[in-house]
Write a protein that holds these residues in place. Structure first.
Motif, PDB file in Angstrom:
ATOM      1  N   ALA A 114      -0.560 107.900  83.338  1.00 13.98           N
ATOM      2  CA  ALA A 114      -0.404 106.497  82.944  1.00 13.98           C
ATOM      3  C   ALA A 114      -0.023 105.667  84.159  1.00 13.98           C
ATOM      4  O   ALA A 114       0.926 106.003  84.874  1.00 13.98           O
ATOM      5  CB  ALA A 114       0.673 106.381  81.859  1.00 13.98           C
ATOM      6  N   TYR A 115      -0.766 104.596  84.392  1.00 15.33           N
ATOM      7  CA  TYR A 115      -0.474 103.657  85.480  1.00 15.33           C
ATOM      8  C   TYR A 115      -0.463 104.342  86.847  1.00 15.33           C
ATOM      9  O   TYR A 115       0.318 103.977  87.736  1.00 15.33           O
ATOM     10  CB  TYR A 115       0.871 102.949  85.248  1.00 15.33           C
ATOM     11  N   THR A 127       1.271 111.964  76.842  1.00  9.25           N
ATOM     12  CA  THR A 127       2.629 111.429  76.829  1.00  9.25           C
ATOM     13  C   THR A 127       2.691 110.189  75.934  1.00  9.25           C
ATOM     14  O   THR A 127       1.666 109.658  75.492  1.00  9.25           O
ATOM     15  CB  THR A 127       3.074 111.070  78.250  1.00  9.25           C
ATOM     16  N   ASP A 171       3.509 107.178  76.821  1.00  5.66           N
ATOM     17  CA  ASP A 171       2.891 106.026  77.490  1.00  5.66           C
ATOM     18  C   ASP A 171       1.378 106.051  77.334  1.00  5.66           C
ATOM     19  O   ASP A 171       0.751 105.020  77.076  1.00  5.66           O
ATOM     20  CB  ASP A 171       3.257 106.029  78.973  1.00  5.66           C
ATOM     21  N   LYS A 200       0.394 105.096  73.814  1.00  6.88           N
ATOM     22  CA  LYS A 200       0.451 103.655  73.582  1.00  6.88           C
ATOM     23  C   LYS A 200      -0.803 102.954  74.087  1.00  6.88           C
ATOM     24  O   LYS A 200      -1.235 101.938  73.534  1.00  6.88           O
ATOM     25  CB  LYS A 200       1.686 103.066  74.279  1.00  6.88           C
ATOM     26  N   GLN A 231      -0.490 111.761  71.076  1.00  4.32           N
ATOM     27  CA  GLN A 231       0.681 112.402  71.649  1.00  4.32           C
ATOM     28  C   GLN A 231       0.831 113.830  71.129  1.00  4.32           C
ATOM     29  O   GLN A 231       0.674 114.114  69.955  1.00  4.32           O
ATOM     30  CB  GLN A 231       1.942 111.592  71.322  1.00  4.32           C
TER      31      GLN A 231
END
Length: 530
Positions: A122-123, A132, A134, A137, A143
């Motif tokens: 993520a990111y 995860t 994040d 989402k 998840q």
């Protein structure tokens, strides 16, 4: 008349020692049966990796299914089949579980080129195998499950199978399933779970991996035909050698008997490897008996070959009648090499399943590599001394054959060093075994090189009507070898001052005698050549 020394029986004693070692080790390797393309899991445990718990289920090169099943003798289909895979968790893992809980274990199969489709971040953060919060989402995954994306080369891959624990169940079963292989590649299987509550999970069952032409793993499949061709090559060499042996059996030297043994061992080794691969390919089960004897015959052949080259380099049977005090050292060194090589080959071949090699192999390779290096050093050091002696005594016929022998060993050594460098490059740049289709060339080269060297030696020392001219002669023309052997055992006395004059006269007479003997040596050697 050539003198036969008791140490001539050394190769026979070495062979008996190797046979006894093989008989001693035999029961340990027949105590259980081992599958080959059948990857069995018996209570295997998962290991943590990042935020996931992973078990490697196998890696093999597989060819795509053939469009026409009648194109080969096999059924023509390639697949990975899951059979009776069950997962068992310890009772304490269910203490906090609810009846509505549903925890899963996933089996994921992917081609090595698609390895980047497994996992994500993520990111741009740390890469994770399990989804995860994040990532969930962002809507990229669910998840608690393994992150994977469809392959750009094959949208139906990776293949994912799921086994679920419901409530307080201790056992979960993976449905029996067969995955057809439609694209040639190196395939990997991993069993993964993401929930730490499954800590202590164990797996039971097996997977069956099959190529279009049989059960041989992809990297091994070409070797079956290769060993068939090598068997034919040894038969041709054997016909040539044994025909010469029968024609000139009265002129046969002990060295030629040893070469006969090496050729016979090579014929048995190649035939056993071919039948081992053929049986493996047909049934999917590796025949441990044939594998054991193929490994043992090959190890005995390599050991005997090295010992023969070493004693020939020392001039044994050609320019010296004995090895002096070196006989026991040569035998012990050969026995040590046999044991180290036998253990390495048994670990590599008996029960070998996956295409990936472990760290244990490196630990076993090092002793064999060091012993081989010492063999090479000892051989060339001995050859240098023998050539110097032949040159000093003007034994031109023997000098000529030893020069050819040295050149052949030198070429073999250069090729070996070059191939070792290539092998290191090949393996260091192929971390994920993407070049598995060419991996068979590496062991095949060593077989071809050793066979080529054997052919050269067989040509140089082929039985003929003039074979005896290369044998050691006890007619007084080669006494320097006996003196050298004795000097290694007991140094000569230092002359005292009061005998200096008589010693000088003795040296003078010895010099005259030596010159006369040298002249006679040249004449005798010329007579032998004619």
């Amino acid at each position: 008349m050539a003198r036969v020394d008791p140490s001539i029986a050394a190769p026979g004693r070495l062979l008996r020692l190797l046979i006894y070692c093989g008989i001693f080790l035999l029961p340990f390797f027949f105590s259980s049966s081992v599958d080959a393309s059948v990857h069995s899991y018996v209570g295997d445990k998962f290991a943590p990796k990042g935020n996931a718990f992973v078990l490697h289920g196998g890696s093999e090169g597989l060819y795509a299914s053939l469009p026409d099943p009648n194109a080969t003798a096999g059924p023509g289909d390639a697949f990975i089949r899951f059979e009776k895979i069950t997962f068992r968790r310890p009772e304490q893992a269910t203490e906090n579980s609810k009846d509505t809980d549903n925890v899963m274990v996933q089996a994921i199969v992917f081609e090595v080129e698609d390895r980047e489709t497994i996992g994500g971040s993520a990111y741009g953060g740390q890469r994770a195998v399990c989804c995860t919060a994040d990532l969930a989402k962002l809507g990229a995954c669910t998840q608690g499950t393994v992150i994977y994306r469809p392959s750009t080369q094959n949208p139906n891959w990776p293949q994912v199978l799921v086994a679920s624990f419901s409530g307080k169940d201790l056992v979960a079963t993976l449905p029996s399933h067969s995955i057809p292989i439609t694209r040639t590649g190196m395939y990997n299987l991993y069993f993964i779970y993401c929930d730490p509550a499954l800590s202590g999970l164990a797996i039971e069952g097996k997977t069956v991996w099959k190529n279009p032409t049989g059960y041989l793993p992809g990297r091994m499949a070409p070797l079956m035909n290769f060993y068939g061709l090598m068997s034919l090559a040894f038969v041709i060499l054997g016909i040539f050698w044994f025909s010469q042996y029968v024609r000139f059996w009265k002129e046969v030297l002990p060295l030629q008997n040893c070469i006969t043994l090496v050729i016979a061992l090579g014929m048995f080794e190649m035939a056993l490897w071919y039948f081992e691969y053929a049986e493996f390919n047909e049934t999917g089960l590796r025949p441990m008996g044939i594998t054991f004897w193929a490994v043992t015959f090959g190890t005995v052949k390599r050991t005997v070959s090295r010992v023969i080259i070493l004693v020939v380099s020392m001039g044994y049977g050609v320019v010296r009648p004995t090895l002096g005090g070196l006989t026991s050292k040569v035998i012990m060194f050969g026995a040590t090499f046999f044991l180290a090589s036998e253990i390495l080959e048994l670990v590599e071949n008996v029960g070998s399943v996956s295409d990936l090699a472990g760290k244990a192999r490196l630990f076993l390779v090092l002793p064999v590599a060091l012993l081989d290096a010492f063999f090479i050093l000892w051989i060339f050091t001995s050859l240098s001394k023998t050539l110097d002696k032949l040159q000093a005594r003007r034994l031109m016929a023997k000098l000529d054959i030893y020069r050819k022998f040295t050149n052949a060993l030198g070429v073999a050594l250069v090729l070996s060093v070059c191939w070792i460098c290539y092998e290191l490059y090949f393996k260091s740049t192929d971390i994920y075994n993407e070049r598995w289709q060419n991996a068979w060339i590496i062991p095949a080269f060593w077989q071809v090189l050793s066979f080529s060297l054997l052919c050269v030696i067989a040509d140089l020392w082929a039985p003929s009507q003039n074979s005896t001219r290369y044998a050691y002669s006890d007619d007084g023309t080669e006494d320097f070898d006996r003196e050298d052997s004795l000097s290694l055992i007991k140094p000569g006395p230092i002359p005292s001052k009061d005998t200096h004059g008589s010693a000088a006269s003795i040296d003078a007479r010895a010099a005259v005698t030596s010159n006369t003997t040298t002249s006679n040596n040249g004449d005798i050697e010329e007579d032998k050549r004619e």
